[in-house]
Design an enzyme around this catalytic site. Structure first.
Site, PDB file in Angstrom:
ATOM      1  N   GLN A 332       0.859  -1.169   0.000  1.00  0.00           N
ATOM      2  CA  GLN A 332       0.000   0.000   0.000  1.00  0.00           C
ATOM      3  C   GLN A 332       0.902   1.227   0.000  1.00  0.00           C
ATOM      4  O   GLN A 332       2.004   1.167   0.536  1.00  0.00           O
ATOM      5  CB  GLN A 332      -0.871   0.000   1.265  1.00  0.00           C
ATOM      6  CG  GLN A 332      -2.079   0.886   1.198  1.00  0.00           C
ATOM      7  CD  GLN A 332      -3.366   0.109   0.899  1.00  0.00           C
ATOM      8  OE1 GLN A 332      -3.807  -0.676   1.696  1.00  0.00           O
ATOM      9  NE2 GLN A 332      -3.946   0.354  -0.256  1.00  0.00           N
ATOM     10  N   THR A 500      -1.083  -2.532   7.722  1.00  0.00           N
ATOM     11  CA  THR A 500      -1.070  -3.993   7.716  1.00  0.00           C
ATOM     12  C   THR A 500      -1.968  -4.445   6.568  1.00  0.00           C
ATOM     13  O   THR A 500      -2.975  -5.108   6.764  1.00  0.00           O
ATOM     14  CB  THR A 500      -1.498  -4.533   9.098  1.00  0.00           C
ATOM     15  OG1 THR A 500      -0.625  -3.945  10.075  1.00  0.00           O
ATOM     16  CG2 THR A 500      -1.357  -6.042   9.184  1.00  0.00           C
ATOM     17  N   HIS A 501      -1.625  -3.981   5.386  1.00  0.00           N
ATOM     18  CA  HIS A 501      -2.384  -4.285   4.187  1.00  0.00           C
ATOM     19  C   HIS A 501      -1.462  -4.976   3.181  1.00  0.00           C
ATOM     20  O   HIS A 501      -1.269  -4.490   2.086  1.00  0.00           O
ATOM     21  CB  HIS A 501      -2.965  -3.002   3.571  1.00  0.00           C
ATOM     22  CG  HIS A 501      -3.875  -2.242   4.500  1.00  0.00           C
ATOM     23  ND1 HIS A 501      -4.277  -0.944   4.273  1.00  0.00           N
ATOM     24  CD2 HIS A 501      -4.488  -2.604   5.648  1.00  0.00           C
ATOM     25  CE1 HIS A 501      -5.077  -0.539   5.252  1.00  0.00           C
ATOM     26  NE2 HIS A 501      -5.219  -1.523   6.099  1.00  0.00           N
ATOM     27  N   ASN A 502      -0.890  -6.091   3.596  1.00  0.00           N
ATOM     28  CA  ASN A 502      -0.021  -6.868   2.712  1.00  0.00           C
ATOM     29  C   ASN A 502      -0.902  -7.785   1.870  1.00  0.00           C
ATOM     30  O   ASN A 502      -1.889  -8.321   2.378  1.00  0.00           O
ATOM     31  CB  ASN A 502       0.950  -7.714   3.539  1.00  0.00           C
ATOM     32  CG  ASN A 502       1.565  -6.948   4.696  1.00  0.00           C
ATOM     33  OD1 ASN A 502       0.925  -6.772   5.731  1.00  0.00           O
ATOM     34  ND2 ASN A 502       2.769  -6.480   4.534  1.00  0.00           N
TER      35      ASN A 502
END
Lengths: 571, 249
Positions: A332, A500-502
Site C-alpha cells: 500500500q 497492515t495491508h499486505n
C-alpha cells in the site's frame, strides 16, 4: 510419534475473519469443522484494561511473537535478506480473531475497475500504459459477481455508512447509518465539496447504533473511546470475529476450535490434501488432523509459507516469470499525505473511532483521467479521526527539532491543533516483487522464514507525490495556517509503520498458468484445498482490504459447500 | 516545607547513612567500595532535594532502581530532561518520573527483547532493514550511557550530568547526528531509543512509573483513559480532566 485425530469434514488453519466466516457458514449447513489457531483464546472481557497505549500499541500485546517466527526482507534480489527483528511497517495478528481483532474497522468495497484492471487499463489507455515489469491481471471475477458477498459481509458485521457516490452499484444500502461527524470531518466535507469532489462518510465496522445481524447476534453501539487500531473493543461495538461469526459456529456444536495449535504442514497425497500436521504449543506434541477439505485462512505471509514448505503448487520464479506461489506480493502507498497546523483552532483529537472519517474517491481507481499521469490507479484521500494517542502522535511543523525545548513547546501546542489528510494509495505488482523461502533464517521449529523482496517503484513515487499534493490542497481549503506535505516517497522501509495491508502470494485469476486459486479461492492444483485471504489479491487497491477479504471468504464458503457435495473444480 | 524541616531531614539522613554503612560493613572494603557507596547514596546533593520532599509527603515505593546503577541513573535523568525540559508549560522528564520508567522497562521483557527475533546470523544491513545487531536493548543502553560519559569527558572533561545544559545538548546532538563514532553500537540508534522511551515515559499510563499524577497528559490536554466521548465527538474542543487505568480498579 505423531498422534492421529479422527477425520473431520473440514479443517481450517487460522481463525481470523477468513477462518471465522468459513467456520460459521459451513457449520450452519451441517459440516463438522476443526479450527486450528496458533495463538490464544480471546473474549471481550480481556479488554478491561485495554486503554493502554504502551502495552497494546508499542509493546504489541495482540500481535504475533516475532521471537518464534518473523520474515526476512530485502529491497531487491542483489541484496541479502535480513530478518525483521522488531515490528515496524506492518503488524501480524495472532490469537482467535486474528487481525480482525486489532483492525480499525474501515470497511470498503474495491472498485469495479480493480477486478478488471488489466483489460480496462488497456482498453482506455492502450497496452503501453502498463510499464515493463508491472504484472497486473484481471481477477477472474467481476465486481457484479462479488457484490452479493460484499453485501453479506456488511450485513453480518453491521457496517455503518452511506453510499459512495463514485463506487460500484450496490444491491442494498448499508445495514446501519453513518457514524457521527466531528467538527474536522465537517470541515473536510465542506472543503472537498468546494473543490468539486464527492465526500462520503467512511464505511465503519464500529457500529453507529445497536445492531442485530441476520445470524441473531446483537452488538452495542460505538462509544468513540478512540482505542481501535492495535486494540480490542471492550464494548464489542467493533465487528471482530470473536463477537460475530465465531459464536455462531460455536452454537452449532459442529465447530471444534483448538488454540495454541501451530500448523506446520499441509499433508497431501496423489494431488489431494489429506489433512494438516500441527504442534500443540502447550505440550510440544505433534498431531495429525485428517480432513476431506483443507482451508488455509492465516495471514498473507503464512498462507504463502505453508504452501511452499508443504510443496504444493508451483513456486514463483522471478527470472522466468513462471510459477505462481509467492507471485505478485503488493502492499500500500500511504505516505503521500499532509498535515495542517492551526494557530487559532483546537480540536478533540484525543477522541475518535477506528473508522471515523470522511473520504473521497475522486482520485481512486480509474475515476480520473490518467492520460497525462505516470502512474495507473490511485487511492482514496480521507480525514480520519482514530484518536491521537500521545506517545505515537506528536506532529510538529517541518524544521522543528525532534527533541528539546522547542519540540516540547510545539508538540504540546499542536497536539490538538493539527489535522491530517491521509491517502490509501493502491499498490501494483511487479515481476521482481515476490515471496519465497529464506535460505538462511529459521522459525522456532527450524522451518525456513518467508522472504520478502519488495521496494517502491516509479509508479508508487508518482502516485504518492500526486496524493500528497491533493492532500495539501484540501488542508489549505480547510484553512490550515501551515501545511506540510510529503515531498519524496523514498525507499520502502520496513521499520516505519505504514499499514497492515499486505497482499498477494497465492493470487486468484482465470488461468492456472498465471494464478494459484480460482475465484472460489480453490487451488487450481488441488481441488480440496482452499486458500483464503488477501493472499489471493492480484494487486492491492486504494482501500483498506478487509471488506474484500470478507466478501471472498463468503464466496469461498459457498464454494466449499458445493465442493463437499459434488467435488471437482468449481470453475 | 520550612527550612528547619529540611535541615532536620538532612540530619536524619546523615544518621541513617552512617547506620547503613556501619551495619552493612561495606565501609571497611576500602576505596573502591567507598566509591560505590558514594554513588549509591547521594543524599547530600542538591539534586535530590525535590525527591526527598516528595518522599516525605507520600513515599513512592516504585521509585527505586531495578536495572541502572546510581551513576547511570544520574546520566539518564540529565539526558531525558534535555529531551523534554521543564519549562513554562510544566514539568520535564525528570519530574514526570521518566528515568524510573526507563529503568523499569529495561529490567523487564522490553530490555531483554523477549518478543523480538534475535537469532543469528548477524549481518550489517541497509537502514531500511532495521536493527540487525546482537545486543539487547538493556545492553545497548549500558554501552550507550558509558559512551555518553566517555564523550563528555573527552570533550568537556566532566561528567555528563555536571555539564551546562548547552554542553549537554551539544553532546546529545553529536550522538543524534552520528558525529560520535562508536564501534559497538550506533550513536544515533542509541539516541533514538533514548528519545523513544522518554516519550513513552512522559505519556504512558502512570501505572508504568512515568507520567506522574498524569501531568504529562494534562500538559497537552490529553484525557487519558475515558470510557466514551459520545458527548464531545460532535462538539468543539473540550478540556477534560484525565483518568488513568487505576480508576478501573
Amino acid at each position: 510419534m505423531v498422534k492421529k485425530m479422527p477425520k473431520t469434514d473440514v479443517v481450517i488453519v487460522g481463525v481470523g475473519w477468513g477462518g471465522g466466516i468459513i467456520a460459521s457458514e459451513l457449520t450452519k449447513q451441517g459440516l463438522s469443522v476443526v479450527g486450528l489457531e496458533k495463538g490464544l483464546e480471546r473474549s471481550t472481557e480481556d479488554y478491561y484494561m485495554v486503554h493502554d497505549e504502551l502495552r497494546y500499541a508499542l509493546r504489541y500485546e495482540l500481535f504475533q511473537d516475532l521471537s518464534k517466527s518473523t520474515l526476512t526482507f530485502r529491497s531487491n534480489e542483489k541484496k541479502r535478506a535480513l530478518p525483521m527483528r522488531h515490528y515496524g511497517s506492518f503488524l501480524m495478528g495472532e490469537g482467535v480473531g486474528g487481525a480482525g481483532v486489532h483492525w480499525n474497522g474501515q470497511t470498503y468495497r474495491f472498485l469495479p475497475y480493480d477486478f478488471e484492471i488489466r483489460s480496462q487499463t488497456v482498453e482506455r489507455y492502450g497496452e503501453k500504459k502498463i510499464p515493463k515489469g508491472m504484472t497486473i491481471q484481471d481477477w477472474g471475477i467481476t465486481y457484479n459477481e462479488l457484490e452479493p458477498y460484499y453485501d453479506k459481509f456488511e450485513k453480518m458485521a453491521g457496517i455503518s455508512g452511506e453510499e459512495n457516490p463514485l463506487g460500484g452499484k450496490r444491491s442494498d444500502k448499508y445495514p446501519t447509518g453513518p457514524m457521527k461527524h466531528s467538527p474536522q470531518m465537517k470541515m473536510f466535507t465542506e472543503a472537498t465539496k468546494k473543490l468539486g469532489y464527492h465526500p462520503y462518510t467512511v464505511p465503519s465496522a464500529n457500529l453507529s447504533e445497536p445492531y442485530t445481524n441476520p445470524d441473531g447476534i446483537s452488538r452495542a453501539a460505538c462509544q468513540y473511546c478512540s482505542f481501535c487500531e492495535r486494540f480490542g473493543c471492550e464494548y464489542g461495538a467493533k465487528a471482530d470475529p470473536v463477537v460475530t461469526v465465531i459464536p455462531v459456529a460455536n452454537k452449532t456444536g459442529k465447530f471444534d476450535l483448538r488454540t495454541h495449535s501451530w500448523v506446520r504442514r499441509i499433508l497431501h497425497k496423489d494431488g489431494k490434501a489429506t489433512g494438516v500436521l500441527y504442534t500443540d504449543l502447550t505440550t510440544g506434541e505433534e498431531i495429525e488432523q485428517p480432513a476431506d477439505v483443507v482451508v488455509i485462512t492465516s495471514y498473507v505471509f503464512n498462507n504463502t509459507k505453508l504452501l511452499l514448505t508443504s510443496k504444493i503448487g508451483r513456486p514463483y520464479d522471478p527470472a522466468t516469470g513462471t510459477g505462481v506461489i509467492g507471485k505478485n506480493y503488493a502492499y500500500q502507498v500511504v505516505k503521500g499525505a499532509a498535515t495542517g497546523f492551526y494557530d487559532d483552532m483546537e480540536f478533540n483529537n484525543f477522541a475518535g473511532a477506528g473508522a471515523l472519517g470522511v473520504v473521497i474517491d475522486d482520485f481512486n481507481g480509474d475515476n480520473f483521467d490518467h492520460s497525462d499521469l505516470n502512474f495507473i490507479h490511485g487511492g482514496y484521500l480521507a480525514l480520519t479521526q482514530t484518536g491521537a494517542r500521545p506517545i505515537q502522535n506528536n506532529p510538529v511543523p517541518k524544521g522543528t527539532p525532534s527533541w528539546g525545548a522547542e519540540f516540547k513547546d510545539k508538540s504540546l501546542k499542536y497536539a490538538n491543533r493539527s489535522l491530517s489528510v491521509g491517502a490509501m494509495g493502491a499498490s501494483m505488482p511487479f515481476r521482481h516483487h515476490y515471496l519465497d523461502l529464506d535460505p538462511t533464517y529459521k522459525d522456532t521449529f527450524g522451518d525456513p522464514l518467508l522472504r520478502m523482496t519488495f521496494d517502491f517503484e516509479d509508479q508508487d513515487r508518482e502516485l504518492a507525490k500526486f496524493t500528497a499534493k491533493k492532500a495539501r490542497g484540501i488542508l489549505e481549503e480547510m484553512g490550515a495556517d501551515h501545511v506540510d506535505a510529503m515531498e519524496e516517497l523514498g525507499p520502502y522501509d520496513i521499520t516505519v509503520y505504514q499499514s497492515t495491508h499486505n497482499t498477494g502470494g497465492v493470487i486468484m485469476g482465470d488461468n492456472p498458468d498465471t494464478s494459484a486459486v480460482n475465484n472460489y479461492s480453490q487451488m487450481w492444483d488441488m481441488d480440496n484445498l482452499f486458500v483464503v485471504g488477501a493472499s489471493s489479491f492480484p494487486h492491492n487497491s486504494g482501500y483498506n482490504p478487509t471488506g474484500t477479504v470478507g466478501a471472498l471468504a463468503y464466496r469461498a464458503a459457498e464454494g466449499i459447500m458445493t465442493y463437499s457435495k459434488k467435488g471437482g473444480q468449481l470453475v | 516545607m520550612t527550612k528547619d524541616n529540611e535541615n532536620k531531614t538532612s540530619e536524619e539522613e546523615r544518621i541513617s547513612r552512617r547506620r547503613f554503612i556501619k551495619s552493612s560493613g561495606v565501609a571497611v572494603g576500602g576505596l573502591a567500595v567507598g566509591g560505590v557507596i558514594g554513588g549509591l547514596i547521594p543524599w547530600r546533593t542538591e539534586d535530590n532535594k525535590q525527591q526527598r520532599q516528595a518522599a516525605n509527603e507520600t513515599k513512592n515505593y516504585n521509585q527505586a532502581l531495578m536495572f541502572f546503577s546510581q551513576a547511570e541513573f544520574k546520566t539518564v535523568e540529565a539526558a531525558t530532561e534535555r529531551i523534554f525540559p521543564k519549562d513554562h508549560n510544566g514539568p520535564g522528564a525528570k519530574d514526570l518520573g521518566v528515568p524510573f520508567y526507563i529503568d523499569h522497562q529495561l529490567a523487564g521483557s522490553y530490555g531483554f527483547n523477549s518478543r523480538d527475533y534475535m537469532e543469528p546470523p548477524f549481518f550489517h544491513g541497509e537502514k531500511e532493514q532495521g536493527y540487525q545487531g546482537r545486543l539487547k536493548r538493556r545492553e545497548i543502553f549500558r554501552v550507550g550511557l558509558r559512551e555518553l560519559q566517555n564523550y563528555s569527558h573527552q570533550k568537556y572533561k566532566k561528567e555528563f550530568s555536571e555539564l551546562s545544559t548547552e554542553e549537554q545538548d551539544d553532546i546529545l546532538k553529536d550522538f543524534e547526528s552520528d558525529k560520535v563514532k562508536l564501534s559497538t553500537i550506533s550513536a544515533s540508534g542509541f539516541f533514538n531509543m533514548l528519545r523513544g522511551v522518554t516519550l513513552e515515559g512522559l505519556y504512558s499510563d502512570p501505572l508504568y512509573g512515568g507520567n506522574i499524577d498524569m501531568d504529562g497528559w494534562r500538559m497537552r490536554d490529553y484525557p487519558g483513559d475515558q470510557m466514551n466521548y459520545l458527548d464531545v465527538i460532535e462538539e468543539g474542543f473540550k478540556k477534560i480532566e484525565p483518568r488513568s487505568l487505576r480508576d478501573h480498579m
